[in-house]
Motif scaffolding. Structure first.
Motif, PDB file in Angstrom:
ATOM      1  N   GLU A  52     -40.985  53.054  68.720  1.00  0.00           N
ATOM      2  CA  GLU A  52     -42.361  53.718  69.823  1.00  0.00           C
ATOM      3  C   GLU A  52     -41.926  55.222  69.303  1.00  0.00           C
ATOM      4  O   GLU A  52     -41.977  56.214  70.234  1.00  0.00           O
ATOM      5  N   SER A  55     -44.436  57.646  70.321  1.00  0.00           N
ATOM      6  CA  SER A  55     -44.510  58.034  71.747  1.00  0.00           C
ATOM      7  C   SER A  55     -43.463  59.043  72.316  1.00  0.00           C
ATOM      8  O   SER A  55     -43.745  58.766  73.435  1.00  0.00           O
ATOM      9  N   ARG A 276     -43.949  52.111  76.487  1.00  0.00           N
ATOM     10  CA  ARG A 276     -44.566  53.827  76.581  1.00  0.00           C
ATOM     11  C   ARG A 276     -46.334  53.409  76.292  1.00  0.00           C
ATOM     12  O   ARG A 276     -46.338  52.887  75.260  1.00  0.00           O
ATOM     13  N   PRO A 277     -47.185  53.315  77.022  1.00  0.00           N
ATOM     14  CA  PRO A 277     -48.274  53.298  76.436  1.00  0.00           C
ATOM     15  C   PRO A 277     -48.427  53.944  75.674  1.00  0.00           C
ATOM     16  O   PRO A 277     -48.215  55.849  75.162  1.00  0.00           O
ATOM     17  N   PRO A 278     -49.870  54.066  74.044  1.00  0.00           N
ATOM     18  CA  PRO A 278     -51.035  52.204  74.767  1.00  0.00           C
ATOM     19  C   PRO A 278     -50.218  51.291  74.198  1.00  0.00           C
ATOM     20  O   PRO A 278     -51.298  50.465  74.464  1.00  0.00           O
ATOM     21  N   LEU A 279     -48.979  50.832  74.195  1.00  0.00           N
ATOM     22  CA  LEU A 279     -48.346  50.041  74.284  1.00  0.00           C
ATOM     23  C   LEU A 279     -48.047  49.179  75.454  1.00  0.00           C
ATOM     24  O   LEU A 279     -48.183  49.648  76.862  1.00  0.00           O
ATOM     25  N   LEU A 280     -47.984  47.699  75.654  1.00  0.00           N
ATOM     26  CA  LEU A 280     -48.200  47.164  76.886  1.00  0.00           C
ATOM     27  C   LEU A 280     -47.132  45.931  77.051  1.00  0.00           C
ATOM     28  O   LEU A 280     -46.901  45.522  76.091  1.00  0.00           O
TER      29      LEU A 280
END
Lengths: 308, 308
Positions: A52, A55, A276-280
């Motif tokens: 990530e 992010s 972290r968004p945008p991951l869920l």
């Protein structure tokens, strides 16, 4: 013996854990990295796609890298991702990694401009190399067009390798197109190519790839290392089949939340679920389903002791 | 009278000049911004796509914004772009802009992950708004799918506007799809929509858009302002045709190098030609060709005094 002048073998793009305050969690990261190295990873790629990295903030990336090296991980075994859309920020991260003694850096192309030309990309990497201005820089190009929309072409590699033979060290090829990877290996024998999958490792090693940098090395590092070391042994096909099957099963779910759910399960630590968004993040039901699908295979794969 | 509580009208995504040391050039930026406001721009968007924002470092963006406001530009008329792929960095830039009193901020979706879900994007913007935690925040969503690969959908707008009615102020729509823009205007009457082209301004204003944020406002701000002010006058169609023709002619070349070449010509200042890689500056021949094609039209368009 670990070759400290060139990175090769099995590299894990290390997952980034987050604390309950939402900040990256150095302690959990260090613990995971130590496990990956103990299991047989030849090197680690903090701040890859699987980490990530996109992010994370600039400061967060630099602090995590310092914490990791302060904990005792040999920086020569690290190839942190330092690419951002901005040349200025990429120079900052790359200088920082080189100053810390990292064995290499993995650099995305600038990925906001989708119509970048070969000459424009050449100038981007050239200004990066000149901006860093350090003979210790070993730069690995990061080809992942499905995320960047900006491919690293053979023309670009050729121009950069010709102009900067000491700094351009190789490429991570996340395209999954092994035919192209092997043409590049043949065209650029001095560079180290890493496909992004252990499922391509056996065939790749026969044709001269340097190893692999695979997301799923986060959960089956020892078995992949055994395949790397034993690729000419009678067990190679069996090992290939096993690690490839586990990889395929994991990739049926979203990769990063799925890998974090598996680590959370094996460490019995739900904090590892956080993304972290945008991951869920996976919820408990999705996690239980994934673990159920994979547990038998993964328990077995994890039990394969790397012959190191 | 300038409305200082809501941004509307003609906004220019300001070109970013670079000094001969490669750094962003505050003095030239301020001079250009003052000219744009004098010519009739209602507001300015530093760090939009046209500003090469993606190529600027975090520190560079914050320093330039401070320099611009220190020079006397009213921050209420500024809508700086503060979006990056990283939530952490985007919070940093957004907090900084709000603290300086900016009238709004323009925020790209996180554009590394191409398969982001509506829920993931909602959480991204929600965590941004909660992370900034300042009631003065006025956030404009930035829809430019041809660069990001991540569209801002009507579902996402609806969820965000419902949860954060005070903070979600509107959207810049760079898709060029006016039919969709007008459906959004109808669906969300409390939000301010800005198409990215003066060629869409006349039709848009009839249906309730708030204005436009157009790259080519960097070279014909007064004429666009005259169209905005005179959209119900008998001159509207004539003004529309003129500014649209100039825009079309400019967009036959790469937009940012072309706009910089025109500014370099009119200011007789070749330093304005410089772009950051991966973009490539126009050479003298290309510049002369562009200027030759455009000079008569642009001289005429520049001579249209804004009725302000």
């Amino acid at each position: 013996m670990q070759d400290t002048t060139h990175l090769s073998g099995v590299l894990a793009p290390v997952l980034t854990p987050f604390s309950d305050d939402g900040r990256p969690d150095s302690d959990r990261l260090i613990e995971h990295c130590e496990w990956l190295l103990d299991e047989g990873c030849n090197g680690l790629v903090p701040f890859g796609t699987t980490s990530e990295a996109a992010s994370l903030g600039l400061d967060e990336r630099m602090e995590l890298l310092e914490d990791l090296i302060d904990s005792g991980v040999d920086p020569a075994r690290l190839m942190p991702g330092t690419g951002t859309p901005s040349l200025a920020d990429t120079v900052t991260l790359t200088e920082h990694a080189v100053d810390l003694g990292c064995g290499g850096v993995l650099v995305l192309p600038p990925y906001f401009y989708k119509d970048a030309t070969t000459e424009g990309l050449f100038r981007y990497y050239a200004e990066l190399i000149e901006g860093v201005g350090d003979h210790r820089l070993r730069l690995y190009l990061y080809h992942i067009p499905q995320m960047t929309g900006v491919p690293i072409t053979a023309d670009l590699i050729g121009q950069l390798a010709s102009e900067f033979p000491d700094e351009i060290a190789g490429m991570k090829d996340s395209s999954g197109n092994m035919a192209i990877t092997l043409l590049l290996v043949e065209a650029f024998p001095d560079l180290a190519f890493f496909p992004a999958s252990e499922a391509l490792l056996m065939e790749g090693l026969k044709h001269g790839v340097a190893g692999c940098i695979s997301a799923t090395a986060n959960v089956q590092p020892g078995a992949i290392r055994a395949l790397f070391d034993g690729v000419e042994s009678g067990d190679a096909q069996w090992l290939h089949d096993r690690v490839s099957a586990v990889r395929s099963a994991i990739l049926k779910s979203p990769t990063i939340p799925g890998l974090k759910a598996l680590v959370a399960h094996y460490r019995n630590d739900p904090q590892w679920l956080v993304v972290r968004p945008p991951l869920l993040a996976m919820d408990a039901t999705e996690q239980a389903h994934l673990v159920g699908e994979l547990q038998r295979d993964l328990d077995f794969t994890l039990s394969i002791v790397a012959s190191v």
